[in-house]
Design a protein around this motif. Structure first.
Motif, PDB file in Angstrom:
ATOM      1  N   GLY A  28       1.305  -1.122  -0.007  1.00 42.36           N
ATOM      2  CA  GLY A  28      -0.340  -0.099   0.494  1.00 42.36           C
ATOM      3  C   GLY A  28       0.953   1.270  -0.152  1.00 42.36           C
ATOM      4  N   GLY A  29       1.780   1.497   0.850  1.00 41.19           N
ATOM      5  CA  GLY A  29       2.627   2.250   0.806  1.00 41.19           C
ATOM      6  C   GLY A  29       3.425   2.622  -0.769  1.00 41.19           C
ATOM      7  N   ILE A  30       3.859   2.117  -1.529  1.00 39.98           N
ATOM      8  CA  ILE A  30       4.225   2.268  -2.288  1.00 39.98           C
ATOM      9  C   ILE A  30       3.420   2.550  -3.529  1.00 39.98           C
ATOM     10  CG2 ILE A  30       4.525  -0.426  -3.397  1.00 39.98           C
ATOM     11  CD1 ILE A  30       7.568   2.037  -3.225  1.00 39.98           C
ATOM     12  N   SER A  31       2.232   2.750  -3.483  1.00 40.53           N
ATOM     13  CA  SER A  31       1.632   2.811  -4.459  1.00 40.53           C
ATOM     14  C   SER A  31       0.801   4.292  -4.088  1.00 40.53           C
ATOM     15  CB  SER A  31       0.480   1.817  -4.397  1.00 40.53           C
ATOM     16  OG  SER A  31       0.769   0.528  -4.475  1.00 40.53           O
ATOM     17  N   ASN A  32       1.412   4.692  -2.766  1.00 39.60           N
ATOM     18  CA  ASN A  32       0.631   6.099  -2.170  1.00 39.60           C
ATOM     19  C   ASN A  32       1.331   7.349  -2.727  1.00 39.60           C
ATOM     20  OD1 ASN A  32       0.267   8.293  -0.175  1.00 39.60           O
ATOM     21  ND2 ASN A  32      -1.247   6.791   0.522  1.00 39.60           N
ATOM     22  N   THR A  33       0.638   7.778  -3.256  1.00 41.53           N
ATOM     23  CA  THR A  33       1.730   8.820  -3.941  1.00 41.53           C
ATOM     24  C   THR A  33       1.853   9.824  -3.283  1.00 41.53           C
ATOM     25  OG1 THR A  33      -0.398   9.885  -4.736  1.00 41.53           O
ATOM     26  CG2 THR A  33       0.422   8.952  -6.556  1.00 41.53           C
ATOM     27  N   GLY A  34       1.156  10.143  -2.127  1.00 42.40           N
ATOM     28  CA  GLY A  34       1.057  11.237  -1.180  1.00 42.40           C
ATOM     29  C   GLY A  34       2.737  10.916  -0.361  1.00 42.40           C
ATOM     30  N   ILE A  35       3.380   9.405  -0.418  1.00 41.82           N
ATOM     31  CA  ILE A  35       4.224   8.735   0.598  1.00 41.82           C
ATOM     32  C   ILE A  35       5.612   9.191  -0.630  1.00 41.82           C
ATOM     33  CG2 ILE A  35       5.105   6.722   1.415  1.00 41.82           C
ATOM     34  CD1 ILE A  35       3.508   7.960   3.352  1.00 41.82           C
ATOM     35  N   GLN A  36       5.122   8.465  -1.767  1.00 40.74           N
ATOM     36  CA  GLN A  36       6.009   9.080  -2.858  1.00 40.74           C
ATOM     37  C   GLN A  36       6.843  10.644  -2.703  1.00 40.74           C
ATOM     38  OE1 GLN A  36       7.364   7.080  -5.547  1.00 40.74           O
ATOM     39  NE2 GLN A  36       6.567   5.177  -5.511  1.00 40.74           N
ATOM     40  N   ARG A  37       6.327  11.301  -2.989  1.00 40.43           N
ATOM     41  CA  ARG A  37       6.313  12.505  -3.230  1.00 40.43           C
ATOM     42  C   ARG A  37       6.728  13.492  -1.374  1.00 40.43           C
ATOM     43  NH1 ARG A  37       5.844  17.939  -5.587  1.00 40.43           N
ATOM     44  NH2 ARG A  37       6.544  18.944  -3.934  1.00 40.43           N
ATOM     45  N   LEU A  38       6.683  12.789  -1.136  1.00 45.48           N
ATOM     46  CA  LEU A  38       7.102  13.335   0.555  1.00 45.48           C
ATOM     47  C   LEU A  38       8.498  12.751   0.378  1.00 45.48           C
ATOM     48  CD1 LEU A  38       6.869  14.252   3.386  1.00 45.48           C
ATOM     49  CD2 LEU A  38       6.005  12.323   4.957  1.00 45.48           C
ATOM     50  N   TYR A  39       8.957  10.951  -0.019  1.00 46.56           N
ATOM     51  CA  TYR A  39       9.853  10.264   0.471  1.00 46.56           C
ATOM     52  C   TYR A  39      11.496  10.958  -0.058  1.00 46.56           C
ATOM     53  CZ  TYR A  39      13.886   6.366  -0.536  1.00 46.56           C
ATOM     54  OH  TYR A  39      14.977   6.546  -1.105  1.00 46.56           O
ATOM     55  N   PHE A  40      10.861  12.034  -1.921  1.00 43.34           N
ATOM     56  CA  PHE A  40      10.630  12.720  -2.916  1.00 43.34           C
ATOM     57  C   PHE A  40      11.274  14.134  -2.557  1.00 43.34           C
ATOM     58  CE2 PHE A  40      10.036  16.831  -5.886  1.00 43.34           C
ATOM     59  CZ  PHE A  40      11.375  16.474  -6.691  1.00 43.34           C
ATOM     60  N   GLU A  41      10.389  15.122  -1.360  1.00 51.60           N
ATOM     61  CA  GLU A  41      10.942  16.218  -1.051  1.00 51.60           C
ATOM     62  C   GLU A  41      11.978  16.604  -0.433  1.00 51.60           C
ATOM     63  OE1 GLU A  41       8.301  20.428   0.741  1.00 51.60           O
ATOM     64  OE2 GLU A  41       7.294  18.589  -0.971  1.00 51.60           O
ATOM     65  N   VAL A  42      12.083  15.254   0.883  1.00 47.18           N
ATOM     66  CA  VAL A  42      12.676  15.188   1.943  1.00 47.18           C
ATOM     67  C   VAL A  42      14.302  15.302   1.527  1.00 47.18           C
ATOM     68  CG1 VAL A  42      13.507  14.099   3.551  1.00 47.18           C
ATOM     69  CG2 VAL A  42      11.430  14.604   3.435  1.00 47.18           C
ATOM     70  N   ASN A  43      14.451  14.052   0.506  1.00 44.62           N
ATOM     71  CA  ASN A  43      15.374  13.558  -0.418  1.00 44.62           C
ATOM     72  C   ASN A  43      16.258  15.189  -1.357  1.00 44.62           C
ATOM     73  OD1 ASN A  43      16.295  12.164   1.033  1.00 44.62           O
ATOM     74  ND2 ASN A  43      14.783  10.440  -0.639  1.00 44.62           N
ATOM     75  N   ARG A  44      15.563  15.410  -1.906  1.00 44.99           N
ATOM     76  CA  ARG A  44      15.753  16.527  -2.691  1.00 44.99           C
ATOM     77  C   ARG A  44      16.595  18.033  -1.787  1.00 44.99           C
ATOM     78  NH1 ARG A  44      10.671  20.118  -4.841  1.00 44.99           N
ATOM     79  NH2 ARG A  44      10.009  20.811  -2.928  1.00 44.99           N
ATOM     80  N   GLU A  45      16.490  18.146  -0.606  1.00 45.80           N
ATOM     81  CA  GLU A  45      16.629  19.054   0.579  1.00 45.80           C
ATOM     82  C   GLU A  45      18.122  17.874   0.800  1.00 45.80           C
ATOM     83  OE1 GLU A  45      15.889  21.681   1.527  1.00 45.80           O
ATOM     84  OE2 GLU A  45      13.961  22.093   0.545  1.00 45.80           O
ATOM     85  N   GLU A  46      19.281  19.092   1.052  1.00 40.06           N
ATOM     86  CA  GLU A  46      21.045  19.558   0.656  1.00 40.06           C
ATOM     87  C   GLU A  46      20.771  18.347   2.226  1.00 40.06           C
ATOM     88  OE1 GLU A  46      25.181  20.980  -0.090  1.00 40.06           O
ATOM     89  OE2 GLU A  46      23.076  22.026  -1.105  1.00 40.06           O
ATOM     90  N   LYS A  47      20.182  19.322   2.926  1.00 37.75           N
ATOM     91  CA  LYS A  47      20.668  18.832   4.279  1.00 37.75           C
ATOM     92  C   LYS A  47      19.770  17.827   5.900  1.00 37.75           C
ATOM     93  CE  LYS A  47      17.885  22.635   6.308  1.00 37.75           C
ATOM     94  NZ  LYS A  47      17.842  23.505   6.779  1.00 37.75           N
TER      95      LYS A  47
END
Length: 473
Positions: A28-47
């Protein structure tokens, strides 16, 4: 698990470690676009560096990426998608020894954050895109409760074009959120309130995301409460198919499914429809907006050999004749030569909906335990009628009572999320008050949140539905 296009970020000892936690299963988690977005957005921050957690991977206590224990992380971001996920979230926190900052968001938080306040430092109400830095750093921003009591709303953008692809709830597929919110007025559904206003992703944006991910999967899952309501649905499906993709909408509305849709979507194994009620009278109470004719036509023109139907019971003004109408509809579809799968659950009267004043069980003349007893009788009645003609699943009455209690509870519910709440718990600790009906003037905990709508409007909707159900209130 096998993942395609996973996100790799170089480890830095100086980076703040953020745990992105889906307190349920990986599929369920890997199919959730909100989780995917959250993961992407955190990792795009350098710190920052983000790693993911799921309950069926290391029991939710170690990360997917590196098996690092949760206690080693600085911040834990939880997404609560279903009420019972709260039990898993609290269990993960207590078992892990985590002592960092705890923040929860997701639809269950947005609908009513108060049961969760005891276990999290902050909760987030609304849509978190492009706000993760403010959330992690505890800066004032819309949605970050209790610093702000205003639901946050965003526009749909194309910033996250690439995603992790794995075998999830839609199979191995590219996930594209086609729209958010819903233009329909179903009185039982919380989507139109917590995701208002309804928004559609543009055709160009959808095609751009599909082009970016060519080669990662052969299927695109178009995700929205009602994908066929998109004004360019047919054109989008056609373009995606011309790119070589199989297209799978997350749901189909019977009144939008015609010969053109059937031909374009091609051979499908199962067509899923949600009449919600068997009788036209109750569908009017629900303001569902589809007729039996719509359902029958969709079933007849579809190439699918199996039709899956979703219904509810415990509706206001419901009689056993209305339940018989469910059986009759199933029989009619079966007579088309289709096999039928039926999923039925009791109505959960959700916050922010016109049904929030109803008791669990739907009968305003009964107390909580009487309504539960009647729901069990109706469940047995439906099962005895349907089991001979369909593959039938009817949800557990007590389990949905627990969902109701959590969704409508106040801050005192936080005292019970560290255990598995059952009906016996509800009775022992006198939580039945969250299962009862409420007067129209009752002040709900969630009334303190600015959700962007007027309560008088949904109260009027409630009054209209009671009139249609023949109930004096």
């Amino acid at each position: 698990m096998r993942e395609f296009n996973p996100f790799f970020k170089k480890f830095s000892s100086k980076a703040k470690k953020i745990a992105v936690i889906y307190p349920n299963r990986y599929v369920g988690g890997i199919s959730n676009t909100g989780i995917q977005r959250l993961y992407f957005e955190v990792n795009r921050e350098e710190k920052y560096i983000a790693e993911r957690f799921y309950t069926d991977v290391f029991n939710g206590l170690r990360s997917v990426e590196s098996a690092t224990p949760l206690e080693k992380f600085d911040v834990a971001l939880f997404s609560i998608q279903y009420e019972e996920d709260a039990f898993s979230a609290v269990r993960i926190l207590s078992s892990s020894g985590f002592s960092g900052k705890k923040i929860a968001g997701g639809p269950c938080i947005t609908q009513n954050p108060f049961p969760y306040l005891k276990h999290f430092d902050r909760v987030f109400i609304g849509e978190a895109e492009n706000a993760v830095r403010s959330i992690v750093e505890d800066e004032l921003t819309d949605g970050l409760f209790p610093l702000s009591n205003k639901r946050r709303v965003v526009s749909l953008d194309t910033e996250m074009k690439r995603q992790i692809v794995a075998d999830g709830a839609y199979g191995k597929a590219i996930l594209i959120e086609m729209g958010r919110g819903c233009p329909r007025g179903c009185r039982f559904c919380i989507v139109r309130q917590i995701y208002s206003p309804p928004r559609w992703r543009s055709r160009d944006s959808i095609i751009e995301i599909a082009e970016e991910n060519i080669g990662l999967a052969g299927k695109v899952a178009l995700i929205a409460p009602s994908p066929t309501d998109h004004p360019e649905f047919l054109e989008i499906v056609s373009e995606l198919q011309n790119m070589g993709y199989e297209v799978s909408p997350s749901s189909i509305r019977a009144d939008r499914f015609d010969e053109e849709h059937a031909e374009l979507l091609g051979d499908v194994k199962t067509l899923t429809l949600a009449p919600e009620a068997g009788s036209e009278r109750l569908r009017e109470v629900l303001n569902k907006g589809i007729s039996e004719e719509d359902v029958m036509q969709a079933a007849e023109i579809s190439s699918a050999k199996k039709i899956k139907l979703y219904f509810m019971f415990g509706l206001p003004g419901e009689t056993y004749s209305d339940l018989d109408e469910i059986v009759r509809m199933v029989e009619k579809i079966r007579n088309l030569g289709k096999s039928v799968q039926v999923s039925i659950n009791p109505l959960v009267p959700k916050p922010h909906t016109p049904f929030q004043w109803l008791p669990y069980g739907g009968d305003l003349s009964k107390n909580a335990m009487e309504n539960i007893k009647e729901l069990k009788k109706k469940r047995d009645y439906l099962y005895s009628k349907l089991r001979r003609i369909a593959d039938v699943e009817i949800e557990n009455i007590e389990r949905f009572a627990v969902q109701t209690v959590i969704s409508r509870g106040d801050e005192s519910m936080g005292d019970f999320l560290d255990r598995k709440v059952r009906l016996s718990t509800i009775r022992k600790f006198r939580l039945e008050r969250f299962l009862e009906g409420f007067s129209p003037d009752y002040e709900f905990p969630w009334d303190r949140i600015d959700m962007g709508y007027r309560k008088n409007r949904i109260r009027r909707e409630f009054e209209i539905s009671m009139e249609k159900a023949g109930i004096e209130f």
